[in-house]
Design an enzyme around this catalytic site. Structure first.
Site, PDB file in Angstrom:
ATOM      1  N   TYR A   1       4.461 -31.534  -2.395  1.00  0.00           N
ATOM      2  CA  TYR A   1       3.573 -30.395  -2.662  1.00  0.00           C
ATOM      3  C   TYR A   1       4.164 -29.427  -3.681  1.00  0.00           C
ATOM      4  O   TYR A   1       3.444 -28.804  -4.455  1.00  0.00           O
ATOM      5  CB  TYR A   1       3.287 -29.632  -1.368  1.00  0.00           C
ATOM      6  CG  TYR A   1       2.384 -30.342  -0.383  1.00  0.00           C
ATOM      7  CD1 TYR A   1       1.913 -31.620  -0.604  1.00  0.00           C
ATOM      8  CD2 TYR A   1       2.004 -29.688   0.790  1.00  0.00           C
ATOM      9  CE1 TYR A   1       1.093 -32.257   0.305  1.00  0.00           C
ATOM     10  CE2 TYR A   1       1.178 -30.314   1.712  1.00  0.00           C
ATOM     11  CZ  TYR A   1       0.725 -31.594   1.473  1.00  0.00           C
ATOM     12  OH  TYR A   1      -0.087 -32.217   2.385  1.00  0.00           O
TER      13      TYR A   1
ATOM     14  N   ASN B   1      -0.003  16.785  -6.532  1.00  0.00           N
ATOM     15  CA  ASN B   1      -0.994  15.930  -5.869  1.00  0.00           C
ATOM     16  C   ASN B   1      -1.308  14.785  -6.823  1.00  0.00           C
ATOM     17  O   ASN B   1      -1.583  15.014  -7.997  1.00  0.00           O
ATOM     18  CB  ASN B   1      -2.262  16.707  -5.580  1.00  0.00           C
ATOM     19  CG  ASN B   1      -2.357  17.196  -4.152  1.00  0.00           C
ATOM     20  OD1 ASN B   1      -3.355  17.771  -3.770  1.00  0.00           O
ATOM     21  ND2 ASN B   1      -1.337  16.988  -3.340  1.00  0.00           N
TER      22      ASN B   1
ATOM     23  N   GLU C   1      -1.638  15.335   7.816  1.00  0.00           N
ATOM     24  CA  GLU C   1      -1.665  14.090   7.054  1.00  0.00           C
ATOM     25  C   GLU C   1      -1.397  12.965   8.050  1.00  0.00           C
ATOM     26  O   GLU C   1      -0.283  12.444   8.160  1.00  0.00           O
ATOM     27  CB  GLU C   1      -0.622  14.144   5.940  1.00  0.00           C
ATOM     28  CG  GLU C   1      -0.900  15.288   4.972  1.00  0.00           C
ATOM     29  CD  GLU C   1       0.301  15.683   4.125  1.00  0.00           C
ATOM     30  OE1 GLU C   1       1.331  14.988   4.193  1.00  0.00           O
ATOM     31  OE2 GLU C   1       0.207  16.686   3.409  1.00  0.00           O
TER      32      GLU C   1
ATOM     33  N   PHE D   1      -5.898  11.734  -3.498  1.00  0.00           N
ATOM     34  CA  PHE D   1      -4.443  11.599  -3.544  1.00  0.00           C
ATOM     35  C   PHE D   1      -3.929  10.501  -2.622  1.00  0.00           C
ATOM     36  O   PHE D   1      -2.760  10.110  -2.698  1.00  0.00           O
ATOM     37  CB  PHE D   1      -3.780  12.921  -3.156  1.00  0.00           C
ATOM     38  CG  PHE D   1      -4.352  13.538  -1.902  1.00  0.00           C
ATOM     39  CD1 PHE D   1      -4.213  12.927  -0.671  1.00  0.00           C
ATOM     40  CD2 PHE D   1      -5.053  14.743  -1.975  1.00  0.00           C
ATOM     41  CE1 PHE D   1      -4.757  13.487   0.473  1.00  0.00           C
ATOM     42  CE2 PHE D   1      -5.591  15.306  -0.821  1.00  0.00           C
ATOM     43  CZ  PHE D   1      -5.440  14.677   0.405  1.00  0.00           C
TER      44      PHE D   1
ATOM     45  N   TYR E   1      -8.828  26.487  -1.335  1.00  0.00           N
ATOM     46  CA  TYR E   1      -7.600  25.759  -1.014  1.00  0.00           C
ATOM     47  C   TYR E   1      -6.752  25.520  -2.258  1.00  0.00           C
ATOM     48  O   TYR E   1      -7.246  25.067  -3.289  1.00  0.00           O
ATOM     49  CB  TYR E   1      -7.902  24.400  -0.362  1.00  0.00           C
ATOM     50  CG  TYR E   1      -6.652  23.593  -0.107  1.00  0.00           C
ATOM     51  CD1 TYR E   1      -5.794  23.932   0.925  1.00  0.00           C
ATOM     52  CD2 TYR E   1      -6.311  22.523  -0.937  1.00  0.00           C
ATOM     53  CE1 TYR E   1      -4.625  23.216   1.141  1.00  0.00           C
ATOM     54  CE2 TYR E   1      -5.152  21.801  -0.729  1.00  0.00           C
ATOM     55  CZ  TYR E   1      -4.308  22.151   0.315  1.00  0.00           C
ATOM     56  OH  TYR E   1      -3.148  21.458   0.525  1.00  0.00           O
TER      57      TYR E   1
ATOM     58  N   HIS F   1       9.001  21.417  -2.242  1.00  0.00           N
ATOM     59  CA  HIS F   1       8.627  20.009  -2.163  1.00  0.00           C
ATOM     60  C   HIS F   1       9.590  19.098  -2.934  1.00  0.00           C
ATOM     61  O   HIS F   1       9.438  17.869  -2.901  1.00  0.00           O
ATOM     62  CB  HIS F   1       7.205  19.810  -2.687  1.00  0.00           C
ATOM     63  CG  HIS F   1       6.142  20.267  -1.737  1.00  0.00           C
ATOM     64  ND1 HIS F   1       6.145  21.510  -1.159  1.00  0.00           N
ATOM     65  CD2 HIS F   1       5.025  19.636  -1.269  1.00  0.00           C
ATOM     66  CE1 HIS F   1       5.081  21.640  -0.373  1.00  0.00           C
ATOM     67  NE2 HIS F   1       4.391  20.514  -0.424  1.00  0.00           N
TER      68      HIS F   1
ATOM     69  N   ARG G   1       2.997 -31.087  -7.032  1.00  0.00           N
ATOM     70  CA  ARG G   1       1.580 -31.310  -7.343  1.00  0.00           C
ATOM     71  C   ARG G   1       0.682 -30.148  -6.950  1.00  0.00           C
ATOM     72  O   ARG G   1      -0.441 -30.037  -7.446  1.00  0.00           O
ATOM     73  CB  ARG G   1       1.081 -32.608  -6.721  1.00  0.00           C
ATOM     74  CG  ARG G   1       1.104 -32.708  -5.221  1.00  0.00           C
ATOM     75  CD  ARG G   1       0.591 -34.098  -4.819  1.00  0.00           C
ATOM     76  NE  ARG G   1       0.962 -34.469  -3.478  1.00  0.00           N
ATOM     77  CZ  ARG G   1       0.100 -34.594  -2.470  1.00  0.00           C
ATOM     78  NH1 ARG G   1      -1.177 -34.349  -2.670  1.00  0.00           N
ATOM     79  NH2 ARG G   1       0.518 -34.963  -1.290  1.00  0.00           N
TER      80      ARG G   1
END
Length: 521
Positions: A287, A202, A421, A336, A60, A90, A290
């Site tokens: 509050y 990646n 994905e 990744f 791959y 990409h 304190r």
């Protein structure tokens, strides 16, 4: 082997970056290098990839397509084209470019990840990344387009495209063609070998750099929040009893213990506090005064945890497949996936929002004469003058914005790549959205600083502690007290600059024997 670093080079060890070193890179150290010893592992992993590229078995990312196209075999004469096409296809980001501070972190952490010797790239890939950084070049990388799953694909592709001499770079703040910028710096454009494009894109370096940028940007803001919160305690003539160390030791939360210590140090020696230790009929403070150790301390713990996660991630190997040279093996996995970064960024978002939220409540308390016992809206002639009435409205608006921005990004997963994905982290947005939140919180604190300083004016001639009087004087050097209504927006911007630029933090750090927040000074 890489060239031996010059004596003035900032030397870092891949896999052993510290938060202090990351801060130095973020701030703009010019020359970064890895020790020559790192290159043996780089070369060993690259030989494994080259053997796979020369062989016939499908591997791959080496001789197959990517994602859903992993079952498509690529011939040996097209392996370089495969990597180039990957980067071009990409590079699809949109939006404003990432800031130079983010890009410095992104390039150096990517180089450090590759240099650990589990990515199978040649040494020239690592050296080109460092050369671009060291030349002061900034790849033009659009900030939107990553879901933080199969790595930060789009932004890392834009970064890589610039290394190839395509795309653009920022040179002295100007956008120029990458080829021109590389030529001006004497850097040869990178030509990709087997797996190298995949190894470069990646990974979680964009989301990690964005989150680190937020962490480092917020540190002076949180320091300012501690200082301003203490000033408000004195302006409202609050008690320092809630900061007693015995209270916090019983709970045992480290951030809470440290925050109480900060407040004790900041308030030590205050004449204002001493003036109402007797004869004050108030039993307990609101509050927002304190419970500051409990609230801000919990935020501090969350931010410190985020720092630990991000330092681990900055040192991690997060591409795919990974190379184990000692076993002559390549193994596909999912490093990744940026879920650790996403969850850390979501936790940081909650902390940033809460620091602003409790500050907004302190402003509301100061302008409410029934609670603070100061003049209404901090003006001596209320009615004719509105004082801080609408400045508080701005703080409320910003605190409300932060509530929406604090919604966790990590729970919003949209499948991509034809369902290959099928679960994504959204870490890149989770980290990117922290900057507007920090800006909102800093503005809230700027408004509180103005309000608290005005409250102190009504208590004169009594003086606060030495540290808080330094804060008051620093503000008054450029901004006069508010006797009558005037144009407030410029005052808010000036006070916010003191918050963001670390001027108040330096006063806090000037006190003795206090723990650091998360970066050692």
């Amino acid at each position: 082997m890489g060239d031996r670093p010059m004596p003035d080079t900032f030397l870092i060890e891949p896999g052993h970056l510290t938060l202090d070193q990351l801060q130095t890179i973020h701030a703009g150290v010019q020359q970064v290098a890895f020790p020559p010893s790192a290159y043996a592992a780089i070369d060993a992993s690259q030989r494994v990839v080259q053997d796979a590229a020369d062989g016939d078995a499908p591997v791959y990312g080496v001789n197959t397509g990517f994602g859903k196209l992993a079952n498509q075999r690529i011939s040996k004469d097209q392996l370089a084209t495969l990597q180039l096409n990957l980067i071009r296809s990409h590079s699809v980001g949109v939006g404003e470019p990432l800031a130079p501070e983010i890009m410095r972190l992104m390039m150096v952490t990517k180089a450090a990840s590759l240099a650990r010797g589990h990515s199978g790239v040649r040494a020239v890939v690592v050296d080109t990344l460092l050369a671009v950084h060291n030349a002061g070049l900034v790849p033009y990388v659009p900030s939107q387009g990553s879901v933080g799953a199969s790595g930060d694909l789009a932004p890392l592709s834009h970064m890589t495209l610039a290394l190839l001499g395509e795309g653009d770079m920022l040179l002295n703040g100007q956008r120029v063609p990458a080829a021109q910028a590389l030529k001006s710096a004497g850097i040869t454009p990178l030509q990709l070998g087997a797996k190298e494009g995949l190894a470069l894109i990646n990974g979680t370096q964009t989301s990690t750099a964005l989150a680190l940028h937020a962490l480092l940007s917020f540190e002076p803001v949180l320091e300012a929040a501690l200082v301003i919160g203490a000033l408000t305690v004195d302006a409202a003539r609050g008690s320092d009893g809630p900061f007693d160390p015995r209270i916090h030791a019983l709970r045992g939360q480290p951030g809470q213990i440290d925050v109480a210590q900060y407040y004790r140090a900041l308030l030590q020696g205050s004449e204002i506090r001493a003036s109402h230790t007797e004869g004050d009929d108030r039993v307990q403070d609101p509050y927002s005064l304190r419970c500051q150790p409990q609230v801000v301390g919990a935020c501090l713990d969350q931010l410190r945890h985020g720092a630990l996660v991000l330092v681990r991630e900055a040192n991690a190997v997060t591409d795919n497949p990974l190379v184990f040279a000692q076993d002559n093996a390549m193994v596909s996995g999912g490093n990744f996936h940026a879920e650790p970064v996403a969850l850390a960024a979501d936790g940081m978002a909650l902390a940033i929002a809460e620091v602003g939220a409790i500050a907004e409540r302190r402003i509301a308390m100061l302008i409410d004469s029934g609670v603070s016992r100061l003049p209404p809206f901090l003006t001596a002639d209320a009615g004719l003058n509105s004082g801080f009435m609408i400045a508080h409205v701005t703080a409320a608006a910003l605190a409300s914005e932060n509530k929406s921005l604090a919604h966790p990004a990590s729970v919003d997963s949209l499948p991509t790549s034809a369902n290959q994905e099928d679960h994504v982290s959204m870490a890149t947005f989770a980290a990117r959205r922290l900057q507007p939140m920090i800006a909102n919180t800093a503005h809230i604190l700027g408004i509180e600083l103005l309000a608290a300083a005005q409250g102190i004016e009504f208590l004169r001639p009594l003086r606060s502690s030495e540290a808080l009087e330094q804060v008051h004087a620093l503000l008054r050097r450029d901004i006069a007290a508010h006797h009558v209504d005037r144009y407030l927006a410029p005052d808010i911007e000036h006070a916010t600059a003191l918050v963001r630029q670390g001027a108040l933090g330096r006063i806090l750090r000037g006190l003795d024997h206090l723990p650091t927040l998360w970066v050692a000074k």
